[in-house]
Design an enzyme around this catalytic site. Structure first.
Site, short mmCIF file in Angstrom:
data_model
loop_
_atom_site.label_atom_id
_atom_site.label_comp_id
_atom_site.label_asym_id
_atom_site.label_seq_id
_atom_site.Cartn_x
_atom_site.Cartn_y
_atom_site.Cartn_z
N SER A 239 0.86 -1.26 -0.18
CA SER A 239 0.32 0.13 0.07
C SER A 239 0.91 1.32 -0.04
O SER A 239 0.21 2.31 -0.24
CB SER A 239 -0.83 0.08 1.10
OG SER A 239 -0.27 0.27 2.40
N LYS B 191 0.53 4.78 6.73
CA LYS B 191 -0.10 5.66 5.84
C LYS B 191 0.38 6.72 5.79
O LYS B 191 1.21 7.34 6.69
CB LYS B 191 -1.69 5.61 5.80
CG LYS B 191 -2.24 4.24 6.01
CD LYS B 191 -2.44 3.45 4.45
CE LYS B 191 -2.81 1.98 4.64
NZ LYS B 191 -2.66 1.22 3.53
#
Length: 212
Positions: A67, A119
Site C-alpha cells: 500500500s 499510511k
C-alpha cells in the site's frame, strides 16, 4: 591486600609500604557467584532499557503490504519515533503508524493479526478533502504531492467530499490504486497515532537507510 601486612618474627611477610622494589599486590578477582550476579544485573538493566526505548522512544516495524509503494516496499523495516510525539504536530505528507481503525474489519484491508497500519497523512482537522480525477483537493485546491511518481492513479475517488472532524486525520497509501485507507474506513483519531515514520532501515534483506 592493601595497607600493611604484619607478621610474627620469622614470618616471610612483605610490607606494602611503597618502598623501592616493592610491587603492589594484584587486585583480587571476584569469585564466580559475584561475577555471575554482575552479569545478571547488567543484562537486566539492558533488557529494561530496551523495553523502555521500544515503549516510549522508538520502534521498528516490518511492512507486509504494497500500500505504500514505491516509498515503502513489502518487507521493508521502518523506524518509528514515539518520543515527544504529539498528533497536533502532524503535517500533510508525514508518514505515520496508527492503530487499526474500528471500522476496518479484520481480514478485509489487512490480515487479522495486524494491529497497526502505516499510511501518509494528507488531510488535517477542519479541512475538507475531495478528489477530481487523480488529483486530491484540500478545501477545493490541488494538494502538492512531490513524494508520488508522476502519473500516480488515485483509484477509488474521495467522494463525496469529507470534512475532517476535530482531532482526526485523513490518510492515504502512496500506492493509491490498491491502498485500503481513509477512503474505505474514514478518518483516524489523532490519539490512535503511535508515532511518525522517519526512515526505512532495512530493504531486500540488507541494511538500507532512507530518511523522510
Amino acid at each position: 591486600m592493601t595497607g600493611t601486612a604484619r607478621g610474627t618474627a620469622g614470618d616471610d611477610v612483605a610490607e606494602n609500604s611503597g618502598g623501592v622494589g616493592d610491587q603492589p599486590a594484584p587486585p583480587k578477582r571476584p569469585g564466580w557467584p559475584r561475577r555471575l550476579l554482575e552479569w545478571v544485573v547488567v543484562l537486566a538493566v539492558a533488557g529494561l532499557l530496551a523495553v523502555l526505548l521500544r515503549a516510549f522512544v522508538f520502534e521498528v516495524y516490518s511492512v507486509p503490504s504494497q500500500s505504500m509503494e514505491p516509498t515503502i516496499l513489502p518487507g521493508d523495516r521502518i523506524l518509528v519515533v514515539k518520543a515527544f510525539f504529539n498528533a497536533t504536530d502532524v503535517r500533510p505528507g508525514n508518514i505515520v503508524v496508527f492503530r487499526r481503525p474500528p471500522r476496518d474489519r479484520p481480514g478485509v484491508c489487512a490480515p487479522p493479526e495486524v494491529n497497526d497500519l502505516v499510511k501518509r497523512v494528507v488531510g488535517l482537522p477542519g479541512q475538507t478533502i475531495s478528489s477530481n480525477g487523480n488529483t486530491v483537493l484540500i478545501n477545493g485546491k490541488p494538494l502538492a504531492q512531490p513524494y508520488l511518481p508522476p502519473g500516480t492513479k488515485l483509484g477509488r475517488p474521495i467522494s463525496p467530499p469529507v470534512h475532517i472532524p476535530k482531532g482526526h486525520y485523513f490518510v492515504l497509501g502512496d500506492n493509491r490504486a490498491v491502498s485500503c485507507d481513509s477512503r474505505y474506513w474514514g478518518t483516524i483519531k489523532g490519539s490512535s497515532i503511535v508515532g511518525q515514520v522517519v526512515s526505512v532501515i532495512w530493504r531486500n534483506g540488507h541494511p538500507w537507510l532512507h530518511t523522510f
